[in-house]
Design an enzyme around this catalytic site. Structure first.
Site, PDB file in Angstrom:
ATOM      1  NE  ARG A  36      -3.283   2.487   3.175  1.00 22.74           N
ATOM      2  CZ  ARG A  36      -2.703   3.242   4.143  1.00 22.74           C
ATOM      3  NH1 ARG A  36      -1.766   2.771   4.944  1.00 22.74           N
ATOM      4  NH2 ARG A  36      -3.516   4.212   4.274  1.00 22.74           N
ATOM      5  NE  ARG A  77      -4.514  15.680   6.919  1.00 18.33           N
ATOM      6  CZ  ARG A  77      -4.320  14.737   8.001  1.00 18.33           C
ATOM      7  NH1 ARG A  77      -3.861  15.061   8.954  1.00 18.33           N
ATOM      8  NH2 ARG A  77      -4.254  13.537   7.506  1.00 18.33           N
ATOM      9  CE  LYS A 221      -8.777   4.532   3.915  1.00 21.88           C
ATOM     10  NZ  LYS A 221      -7.256   5.263   3.756  1.00 21.88           N
ATOM     11  CB  THR A 279      -6.677   1.060  11.529  1.00 26.62           C
ATOM     12  OG1 THR A 279      -7.194   1.350  10.187  1.00 26.62           O
ATOM     13  CG2 THR A 279      -6.066   2.274  11.950  1.00 26.62           C
TER      14      THR A 279
END
Length: 469
Positions: A36, A77, A221, A279
């Protein structure tokens, strides 16, 4: 290491710790199936330089190692700060649009222009992957004030989550489109869309990929509550689903996360779509040579649920023990696979004659002692469908195209091989059987249940037959 094939696939995220040729080779030998490339950190130059090296090493090792490019997606962010903010409980922190003047001592910008329009007073705000919790106290057209609920340090460009809030973010950012162009240029095998929230987002990503000349498989995802609500529609539009437990674990109540993971895995197997659990699988091994017992149990649960793949992130991109992480996953997966699984594949919905043909072949193979499934494919459909039913028998897939071998590589229990297909299907079958004998996968007399979607007289013919090696 056991000589029997491991069914669960292993995805390794590459980074400074693992992008040398020596490490790439070591990871493949340890059991990595997919590499990945995370575009939250990677550059275009890095991708262009790394992809050919992966292909070269994979070819030399006779491995069909796949490449997955993971788009950053429309993440929210904070802006740059001159120095780290030390936040205490009760402090008021201001988030403001870029260009707006600060009105509070503690203030930072936010990269999403529409944030003030999407939130309301009383919404919870989570910063830096759950390290700092806040509550929105006031909102205006240009800024919002938040009360700090847990103390912590906040630096520049920290990730923001808003659990339960419907955000009107685009499916693809301008950065995503630029990264997607490089993915198509380099011919990656899988492209992952971050923060997918509905089926239309998947369609937009696929259309942009096709427009760029790519033919990668699309991974969606699942990272927030809206995606969980729309899970069936997203599954139906995707080639692969990733349970991205980092952001998802922040967006939902933490005690719900294991239930949501199992629900998604079960729905994917029922609807015929591959699924990854990702994760924090072995997070402690970023710095420690052995995992915690809880991490071993967590990985075991994903394997017991019969997910197609488990994924390593920081463990292999920046960790001290990347190869050891792959070896640990390999050991856990092999052991749990021998103990059986939850058999969600038995509940798969069979909508087409082709799916029913595959089910008949799987049932036949599983009813014969030591039988092996052999699947021939030109497009990759039949082997993946066979794997989705989670047969007890081993599956060996043959394709004439290296790219197809790499794209079906991310399916539980598949061993892939590239061979040239003859115009005479019987000759192709003989070549495949000989290849299985040559590497001692089967011996003379082994029962082989053969599934094929090969062309005969310009027609695609699905067939199942039983032969002996």
């Amino acid at each position: 290491m056991s000589s029997s094939p491991r069914k669960t696939r292993i995805i390794c995220t590459l980074g400074p710790a693992t992008d040398s040729d020596e490490m790439l080779e070591s990871l493949i030998k340890a059991g990595a199936n997919v590499f990945r490339l995370n575009m939250s950190h990677g550059t275009h130059e890095w991708v262009r330089e790394l992809c050919p090296r992966i292909r070269k090493i994979s070819d030399r090792l006779k491995s069909h190692t796949s490449i997955l490019l993971d788009l950053q997606g429309p993440s929210i962010r904070t802006g740059d700060v001159a120095e780290t903010m030390e936040l205490k409980k009760g402090d008021i922190l201001e988030f403001r649009k870029v260009g707006a003047a600060a009105t509070e001592k503690l203030s930072t910008t936010v990269n999403y222009e529409g944030l003030m329009d999407d939130v309301s007073v009383g919404d919870r705000l989570v910063v830096d992957n759950g390290n700092i919790l806040m509550l929105i106290k006031s909102v205006s057209a240009t800024n919002m004030l938040c009360e700090v609920r847990t103390e912590g340090s906040m630096g520049s460009r920290r990730h923001i989550n808003l659990p339960g809030v419907r955000l009107n973010l685009p499916a693809l950012t301008s950065k995503d489109r630029q990264d997607l162009s490089v993915a198509c240029e380099c011919g990656v095998d899988f492209i992952a869309g971050s923060f997918v929230r509905d089926a239309d987002h998947v369609r937009q990503l696929r259309a942009a990929m096709i427009e760029g000349g790519g033919d990668a498989k699309i991974i969606s995802k699942i990272e927030d509550q809206e995606a969980v609500r729309n899970i069936d529609d997203i599954i139906s539009e995707s080639d692969v689903i990733m349970v991205a437990r980092g952001d998802l674990g922040i967006e939902v109540n933490i005690e719900e996360l294991p239930i949501i993971q199992r629900k998604i895995v079960k729905r994917c197997l029922r609807l015929g779509t591959r699924v990854i659990v990702a994760t924090h699988m072995l997070e402690s091994m970023i710095t420690n040579p052995l995992p915690t017992r809880a991490e071993v149990t967590d990985v075991s649960n994903a394997v017991f649920e019969e997910a197609d793949s488990v994924m390593l992130s920081g463990e292999t991109s920046v960790g001290k023990y990347p190869v050891e992480c792959v070896e640990i996953l390999d050991r856990i997966a092999r052991r749990i696979e021998r103990s059986g699984g939850l058999a969600f594949g038995k509940e798969a919905m069979l909508r087409t004659e082709r799916q029913k043909t595959v089910r008949a072949a799987v049932q036949l193979a599983d009813s014969i002692t030591d039988a092996v499934l052999v699947v021939f494919t030109r497009r990759g459909y039949m082997p993946v469908q066979t794997a989705m039913l989670r047969p007890l028998s081993a599956i060996h897939a043959f394709a004439p195209d290296e790219a197809i071998c790499r794209q079906i590589n991310l399916a539980r229990g598949l061993t892939t091989r590239k061979i040239d297909f003859s115009e005479n299907p019987e000759d192709t079958l003989k070549t495949a059987v000989q290849a299985l004998k040559d590497d001692a996968t089967v011996s003379a007399g082994t029962p082989l249940v053969v599934i094929s979607d090969m062309t005969q007289k310009d027609k695609v013919v699905d067939s199942v037959l039983l032969i002996h090696a």
